[in-house]
Design an enzyme around this catalytic site. Sequence first.
Site, PDB file in Angstrom:
ATOM      1  N   HIS A 121     -17.181  11.778   7.571  1.00  0.00           N
ATOM      2  CA  HIS A 121     -17.038  10.437   6.983  1.00  0.00           C
ATOM      3  C   HIS A 121     -16.749  10.630   5.491  1.00  0.00           C
ATOM      4  O   HIS A 121     -17.145  11.632   4.883  1.00  0.00           O
ATOM      5  CB  HIS A 121     -18.357   9.686   7.195  1.00  0.00           C
ATOM      6  N   ASP A 198     -25.455  15.194   8.131  1.00  0.00           N
ATOM      7  CA  ASP A 198     -25.315  13.738   8.134  1.00  0.00           C
ATOM      8  C   ASP A 198     -25.655  13.247   9.543  1.00  0.00           C
ATOM      9  O   ASP A 198     -24.899  13.445  10.482  1.00  0.00           O
ATOM     10  CB  ASP A 198     -23.879  13.381   7.746  1.00  0.00           C
ATOM     11  N   GLN A 201     -24.664   8.973  12.588  1.00  0.00           N
ATOM     12  CA  GLN A 201     -24.170   8.606  13.917  1.00  0.00           C
ATOM     13  C   GLN A 201     -24.980   9.223  15.042  1.00  0.00           C
ATOM     14  O   GLN A 201     -24.939   8.738  16.178  1.00  0.00           O
ATOM     15  CB  GLN A 201     -22.701   9.008  14.048  1.00  0.00           C
ATOM     16  N   LYS A 224     -28.233   1.793  11.864  1.00  0.00           N
ATOM     17  CA  LYS A 224     -27.643   2.393  13.057  1.00  0.00           C
ATOM     18  C   LYS A 224     -28.673   2.498  14.184  1.00  0.00           C
ATOM     19  O   LYS A 224     -28.307   2.797  15.323  1.00  0.00           O
ATOM     20  CB  LYS A 224     -27.121   3.799  12.754  1.00  0.00           C
ATOM     21  N   CYS A 362     -13.349   5.153   7.889  1.00  0.00           N
ATOM     22  CA  CYS A 362     -13.817   5.973   6.757  1.00  0.00           C
ATOM     23  C   CYS A 362     -13.753   7.461   7.101  1.00  0.00           C
ATOM     24  O   CYS A 362     -14.625   8.244   6.713  1.00  0.00           O
ATOM     25  CB  CYS A 362     -15.232   5.583   6.332  1.00  0.00           C
TER      26      CYS A 362
END
Length: 404
Positions: A121, A198, A201, A224, A362
């Site tokens: 991202h 990260d 997600q 999320k 993104c």
Amino acid sequence: MFNAEDIRQDFPILNREVNGKPLIYLDNAATSQTPQQVIDVIVDYYTNYNANIHRGVHSLSQEATDAYEQARIKIQKHFNAKYAYEIIYTSGTTHGINLVANGFSSLLKAGDEIIVSALEHHSNIVPWQMLCEQTGSKLKVIPMNQDGELVISEFDAVLNTNTKLVFVNHVSNALGTINPIASIIEKAHAVGAAVLVDGAQSSPHIKADVQALDVDFYVCSAHKMCGPTGVGVLYGKEEWLNKLPPYQGGGEMIAEVTFEKTTYADLPHKFEAGTPNICGGIAFGAAIDYMNTIGFETISNYEDELLQYATEQLNNIEGLKIYGTSKHKTSVISFNVANIHPYDIGTLLDKMGIAVRTGHHCAQPIMDFYKIPGTVRASFMFYNTKEEIDQFITALKKTVTMLS
């Protein structure tokens, strides 16, 4: 027994209509919906004990402080951090990444190297580019293949003793690919590099164990995970958090202030300047409770069923191409149909009450790799159903006919 129809009753927004049609919400990779159980916690906070936290002697402040710090402990236990003070509240994943990047600006020098992946991202690209500009470090990229998977042999080739930091997402937001982060972390540590993962997600679908992974930093966002926007966490190993300087100056992050010198507070407060999103932190804890009540293994198994079902149905549409065909995926499907622009498909689907995401998500380097302007992205959560997928497929076929 898991029953999606029962679960859906927890989400009031799923009962509404859009453009006169029942809402079918397939934009979960952008943000998930919020169950009534979490909404009730938010309402309860502002109704009954809204107050600033820490150091307050009155009852409301103490109640708010207790609830906020108990939520930190819930998050610690969920990710299996060793200590609660290794959990730093942030405004979200982007904030957490920038906090770490800012900290390393005083630790890196010219000639040092940073590795990111081609699946990132923008939030896990731009801060490191800025860091390289500040320090003279070099940015290197792990390439991807046509299936949307990282080429690990190329990672092995660029990894060396000059590598100080490796940054990779656990799951690609654009393609749904699950990256082999355990192996990446092990290889990076072998040359003395730190690793930030990260987890924005992955966190709605995979319960990460930060101690088992031995990861140095892990970041995610509450919105999320069925929680509110504007709050997230950075997990960092104690030794790394102690090495990094504060990201912001202000109240709460200090031990003592004079005009001659300031000393900083201990973890986690060193990185939590100013009045935080108190209600958001408390609600994040409630959201984690909610998801753990369902169970992440249950969630993962059901969402994988949805992914396989939707993939099969989409592959039956003439001219449709799915991007990201790794065998290891979460419930995200990015696709295009023939020469139809993804924006046009998304606009017409919205007229039929179906929410999908269109654009580059993104993740523009991924789109450049495939030489496309963007994709249509349908992303599923445990409150979606096969019946919704059937309606989505019917609407998509109608849309394609209209635009062809």
